[in-house]
Motif scaffolding. Sequence first.
Motif, PDB file in Angstrom:
ATOM      1  N   VAL A  60      60.420 115.707 -70.962  1.00 32.30           N
ATOM      2  CA  VAL A  60      61.782 116.161 -70.639  1.00 32.30           C
ATOM      3  C   VAL A  60      62.490 115.149 -69.742  1.00 32.30           C
ATOM      4  CG1 VAL A  60      63.140 117.929 -69.456  1.00 32.30           C
ATOM      5  CG2 VAL A  60      61.230 118.600 -70.925  1.00 32.30           C
ATOM      6  N   GLN A  61      63.749 114.859 -70.104  1.00 37.52           N
ATOM      7  CA  GLN A  61      64.603 113.979 -69.306  1.00 37.52           C
ATOM      8  C   GLN A  61      65.933 114.680 -69.045  1.00 37.52           C
ATOM      9  OE1 GLN A  61      64.967 110.228 -71.332  1.00 37.52           O
ATOM     10  NE2 GLN A  61      62.760 109.856 -71.377  1.00 37.52           N
ATOM     11  N   GLN A  62      66.779 114.060 -68.223  1.00 35.89           N
ATOM     12  CA  GLN A  62      68.067 114.636 -67.876  1.00 35.89           C
ATOM     13  C   GLN A  62      68.881 114.947 -69.131  1.00 35.89           C
ATOM     14  OE1 GLN A  62      69.016 115.354 -64.674  1.00 35.89           O
ATOM     15  NE2 GLN A  62      70.728 116.436 -65.645  1.00 35.89           N
ATOM     16  N   GLY A  63      69.358 116.188 -69.218  1.00 34.15           N
ATOM     17  CA  GLY A  63      70.212 116.586 -70.333  1.00 34.15           C
ATOM     18  C   GLY A  63      69.483 117.167 -71.525  1.00 34.15           C
ATOM     19  N   ASP A  64      68.157 117.293 -71.433  1.00 36.80           N
ATOM     20  CA  ASP A  64      67.385 117.849 -72.550  1.00 36.80           C
ATOM     21  C   ASP A  64      67.371 119.371 -72.516  1.00 36.80           C
ATOM     22  OD1 ASP A  64      66.798 115.282 -73.272  1.00 36.80           O
ATOM     23  OD2 ASP A  64      64.697 115.315 -72.643  1.00 36.80           O
ATOM     24  N   VAL A  65      67.043 119.970 -73.661  1.00 36.84           N
ATOM     25  CA  VAL A  65      66.733 121.396 -73.708  1.00 36.84           C
ATOM     26  C   VAL A  65      65.223 121.516 -73.882  1.00 36.84           C
ATOM     27  CG1 VAL A  65      67.211 121.487 -76.204  1.00 36.84           C
ATOM     28  CG2 VAL A  65      67.105 123.602 -74.912  1.00 36.84           C
ATOM     29  N   PHE A  66      64.605 122.399 -73.118  1.00 35.15           N
ATOM     30  CA  PHE A  66      63.153 122.598 -73.181  1.00 35.15           C
ATOM     31  C   PHE A  66      62.861 123.934 -73.842  1.00 35.15           C
ATOM     32  CE2 PHE A  66      59.255 124.385 -71.137  1.00 35.15           C
ATOM     33  CZ  PHE A  66      58.341 123.524 -71.724  1.00 35.15           C
ATOM     34  N   VAL A  67      62.046 123.893 -74.901  1.00 35.52           N
ATOM     35  CA  VAL A  67      61.645 125.110 -75.608  1.00 35.52           C
ATOM     36  C   VAL A  67      60.214 125.444 -75.197  1.00 35.52           C
ATOM     37  CG1 VAL A  67      61.439 126.238 -77.849  1.00 35.52           C
ATOM     38  CG2 VAL A  67      63.122 124.412 -77.532  1.00 35.52           C
ATOM     39  N   ALA A  68      60.051 126.595 -74.563  1.00 32.72           N
ATOM     40  CA  ALA A  68      58.727 127.016 -74.072  1.00 32.72           C
ATOM     41  C   ALA A  68      57.958 127.680 -75.207  1.00 32.72           C
ATOM     42  CB  ALA A  68      58.885 127.980 -72.898  1.00 32.72           C
ATOM     43  N   VAL A  69      57.041 126.924 -75.796  1.00 28.40           N
ATOM     44  CA  VAL A  69      56.268 127.399 -76.950  1.00 28.40           C
ATOM     45  C   VAL A  69      54.844 127.729 -76.520  1.00 28.40           C
ATOM     46  CG1 VAL A  69      55.350 126.752 -79.217  1.00 28.40           C
ATOM     47  CG2 VAL A  69      57.649 126.027 -78.543  1.00 28.40           C
ATOM     48  N   LYS A  70      54.337 128.843 -77.017  1.00 28.74           N
ATOM     49  CA  LYS A  70      52.940 129.211 -76.754  1.00 28.74           C
ATOM     50  C   LYS A  70      52.053 128.431 -77.718  1.00 28.74           C
ATOM     51  CE  LYS A  70      53.841 133.944 -75.181  1.00 28.74           C
ATOM     52  NZ  LYS A  70      53.602 135.388 -75.464  1.00 28.74           N
ATOM     53  N   GLY A  71      51.244 127.519 -77.173  1.00 31.26           N
ATOM     54  CA  GLY A  71      50.363 126.709 -78.000  1.00 31.26           C
ATOM     55  C   GLY A  71      48.935 127.202 -77.948  1.00 31.26           C
TER      56      GLY A  71
END
Length: 476
Positions: free
Chosen positions: A19-30
């Motif tokens: 993740v970097q500035q301006g990203d969207v993070f999707v929290a996925v169950k792995g």
Amino acid sequence: MQGATDLVINQVRFDSRKVQQGDVFVAVKGLQSDGHQFISKAIESGAVAIVLEEQNALKTLPEGEGFGGAVIIKVQNSAAALGMMASNFYDNPSEKLKLVGITGTNGKTTTVTLLYRLFRELGYKVGLISTIENRIDEEVIPTNYTTPDALELNKLLALMAERKCTHVFMEVSSHALAQHRVAGIKYSGAMFSNITHDHLDFHKTFAEYLKAKKMFFDNLEENAFALVNKDDKNGLVMLQNCKGKHHTFALNSMADFKAKIIANTFEGLELEIDNQRVWFKLSGSFNAYNLLGIYAAAVLLGEEKSKVLEILSNIEPAAGRFDKVIGKNKVFAIIDYAHTPDALKNVLENIQKTRTGKEKVITVVGCGGNRDATKRPIMAKIACELSDKVILTSDNPRFEEPEAILEDMKKGVPQDAEDKTLVMTDRKEALAEAVKMAQPNDIILVAGKGHENYQEIKGIKYPFDDKKIMSELLES
């Protein structure tokens, strides 16, 4: 949704470390970790939006931190949302291609590889996504998975569209379907080869394994074709509630596309398809199904029947699929990826049907570590029942001890086959022993690894190529 609704997104991520500035993070169950545990880290790294399915995960953020200005979006399934977001982020590349996916326990790699070669010969620019490699026309792109993750898949498809590919053929694994890696992808066609005992370490039950495969067909749109092997008892199950156009292929039952085996030898197959007798360079009844499915898919994509058969008759087998090596002393070695009970049985039955009766069949086989352990004794039993000599050996032990895997396999050795069965942990020594045992015209089957050029032990991939080693042994 909490926060602003208009955002400029830099990149979609599901790995918090990227993740970097301006990203969207999707929290996925792995399988190994849960992305919800890394929401705080993603925000610290500059994520401007968080997509999650567990609202409670926000309670773990440090008191007073709030959401760091990030938009919070709750969805029912983060993995499915990631697939759809990835597709949209890359401007829905699958809609710009004639994308055909192949699913099934066995035959996926052969089918997509031959479809790729066929359509290149027909004059198209073609993409390939397979276990062995990914290709954008002539360019080879290494692969680590049968089906890439949603971001990599859409990025790859976007590149294929940009490079003016018209057709793409891809393997669609049950893992990818269960993990929603192909969510948001639009297919022009889907093919089902077969389903047998495999991957129960991941799916736990055969019903769940079948359900994962069926998801592929359940999500097809009305203008896509759904092509299934009718001789497999679960073929028609795939078509239930499927909105796509239904088509079947078979050797032993009435179907839209039908073939008959005229001759089956180590050199190849003669099939009768649409009243035409054609010679192919692939061997085995399992390849008769693969060839018929390929032919049917090509026709459904609008290609001329006679031209398809003409090109297919000259195409070589995929690497590590009934791959043949003949030694100076006329010992015949077959390298095959057969790593499931059904695949091993198919290959050995084909060898038994095509042998003259005097040659010995020597099988060298192992089972992979950290995979479905229930198939180990079954594969050993099949090898013993259909071979004159058997050497049980190491495959890719991964993080298991090879000796423990072999102990599981030994449980399947019938009592009357113990005298003809050897156990040798070192795979290279096992191959050398098979060559020592062999007399002129004998057949050695080396099963399990096929195209792989490594052996994975404790997280490290060591160089190991069955075909190369067998070629050297047979030459010397």
